[in-house]
Write a protein that holds these residues in place. Structure first.
Motif, short mmCIF file in Angstrom:
data_model
loop_
_atom_site.label_atom_id
_atom_site.label_comp_id
_atom_site.label_asym_id
_atom_site.label_seq_id
_atom_site.Cartn_x
_atom_site.Cartn_y
_atom_site.Cartn_z
N ASN A 69 14.66 -18.13 -10.16
CA ASN A 69 14.38 -16.91 -10.90
C ASN A 69 15.60 -16.00 -11.01
O ASN A 69 15.49 -14.81 -11.29
N VAL A 106 18.10 -15.01 -8.82
CA VAL A 106 18.63 -14.18 -7.73
C VAL A 106 19.89 -14.82 -7.17
O VAL A 106 19.90 -16.02 -6.88
N SER A 116 21.83 -13.28 -4.52
CA SER A 116 22.23 -12.60 -3.28
C SER A 116 21.13 -12.76 -2.24
O SER A 116 20.04 -13.26 -2.53
N ASP A 119 13.04 -13.85 -3.39
CA ASP A 119 12.76 -12.44 -3.54
C ASP A 119 14.08 -11.68 -3.66
O ASP A 119 14.98 -11.84 -2.84
N GLY A 120 14.21 -10.89 -4.69
CA GLY A 120 15.44 -10.13 -4.90
C GLY A 120 15.62 -9.79 -6.36
O GLY A 120 14.82 -10.16 -7.22
N LYS A 121 16.70 -9.09 -6.65
CA LYS A 121 16.99 -8.66 -8.02
C LYS A 121 17.70 -9.78 -8.76
O LYS A 121 18.72 -10.30 -8.31
N SER A 122 17.16 -10.14 -9.91
CA SER A 122 17.76 -11.20 -10.72
C SER A 122 18.99 -10.68 -11.47
O SER A 122 19.08 -9.49 -11.79
N LEU A 123 19.93 -11.58 -11.73
CA LEU A 123 21.10 -11.22 -12.53
C LEU A 123 20.66 -10.81 -13.93
O LEU A 123 19.77 -11.42 -14.52
N SER A 124 21.31 -9.79 -14.47
CA SER A 124 21.00 -9.33 -15.82
C SER A 124 22.30 -9.03 -16.53
O SER A 124 23.00 -8.06 -16.21
#
Length: 353
Positions: free
Chosen positions: A201, A203, A205, A323-328
């Motif tokens: 998904n 992430v 990091s 779980d974490g912020k996906s690259l955008s």
């Protein structure tokens, strides 16, 4: 099947060893017997060892003759006090293997056809000339993707023609030339690429993302490159070691930290790796072969043209969500080659303007 089909197979094999052949080019080879059956498809794996053509010839002869294979294993083990077992050859000493092929091929590959992504070399370097081996074994045709522009190594095509071997150049030339791009770049000063690991998904990091096979491949790359480039923020947050511990006897690369500040906690593991040089730069100046890790913070710089010499991106992707912020980020990429390490995938991309 046409020439493009077989050259595509040779290309795919070569891509598996992209960068790992540094400072040599990645090269693939496929051999058909006189009846058009595939005997072997192999690649150059590491500088100082067999080139693609003798590697492919060796495995073709092993397939054609159990006696050739058994005799080689016996002779090789006696010569080098090794313990090679059937079909577990590893990286073979090139000069001995080349000469054994010349003395023991028994014309088993007479009238065979070879597909090679790069014109076979015709000079004596650390390994003997590949073109001469193909000539001596009686190949009837050699199909080549890219011309060798190196004046010292080139000339294989002319050697074949003078020996009455049919030669065809330019099959999948554009793709074969692209395979050579890193080699040509570091021959002319340097080649740099970005590497990043992401979850399914997106992430990038939060600790370990990919499996051990993928991480081992990264460590192989680290053991080959001259410089590993890492961002200062990544160093402070992740406190990495950035060594090659998953590769037996692997060299640990020098590290360049790209940071406005030169203040770092020197207990961060990367600073204590033996035999390593660590430098800190505010403005990048690179030569040789360099890999950017923790590439999330470098992707925008590449997109904005602030990493002018960085044109390739290597993405490892886990099959798992994290779980974490996906690259955008808006970034135009052209896929060059994809493969798998177990359940993980990896893809080489060209970064487009």
């Amino acid at each position: 099947m046409n020439d493009e089909f077989y050259m595509d197979l040779a290309l795919s094999e070569a891509w598996k060893f992209q960068i790992l052949t540094y400072p040599n080019p990645a090269v693939g080879c496929l051999i058909l017997d006189e009846n058009g059956q595939i005997l072997s498809c192999k690649a150059h794996e590491k500088a100082g060892y067999l080139h693609a053509e003798p590697t492919t010839i060796f495995f073709a002869l092993c397939k054609k003759s159990k006696k050739f294979k058994d005799d080689f294993i016996k002779a090789y083990n006696a010569k080098f006090s090794s313990n090679i077992k059937e079909d577990e050859f590893g990286l073979l000493e090139p000069k001995f293997t080349y000469e054994f092929i010349l003395k023991n091929h028994s014309n088993l590959l007479k009238n065979a056809k070879a597909y090679v992504t790069l014109e076979p070399c015709s000079h004596h370097g650390k390994t003997p000339p590949c073109a001469n081996l193909l000539k001596e074994l009686g190949f009837s045709e050699v199909i080549i993707g890219s011309h060798d522009e190196n004046q010292i190594a080139s000339g294989g095509g002319n050697l074949f023609k003078s020996a009455g071997i049919k030669v065809k150049f330019g099959v999948l030339k554009e793709r074969c030339d692209k395979l050579l791009e890193p080699f040509l770049a570091y021959q002319n000063g340097g080649f740099s690429f970005l590497k990043i690991a992401i979850s399914k998904n997106g992430v990038a990091s939060g600790g370990i993302i990919t499996n051990e096979l993928s991480r081992t491949h990264v460590h192989k790359l680290r053991s080959i490159i001259d410089t590993l480039v890492i961002g200062g923020n990544t160093v402070r947050v992740d406190r990495p070691k950035l060594d090659s511990r998953l590769v037996s006897g692997g060299k640990n690369p020098d590290v360049l930290i790209y940071s406005r500040s030169d203040k770092f906690d020197k207990t961060i593991p990367l600073f204590s790796v033996p035999g390593r040089k660590v430098s800190i730069q505010k403005k990048l100046s690179l030569t040789g072969l360099s890999m950017f890790e923790g590439a999330g913070e470098f992707l925008k710089l590449a997109k904005d043209g602030k990493l002018a010499n960085v044109k390739w991106l290597l993405i490892y992707q886990s099959s798992n969500f994290k779980d974490g912020k996906s690259l955008s980020l808006d970034l135009n990429l052209k896929p060059l080659f994809s493969g798998n390490f177990g359940d993980d995938s990896y893809t080489w991309y060209e970064i487009l303007d």
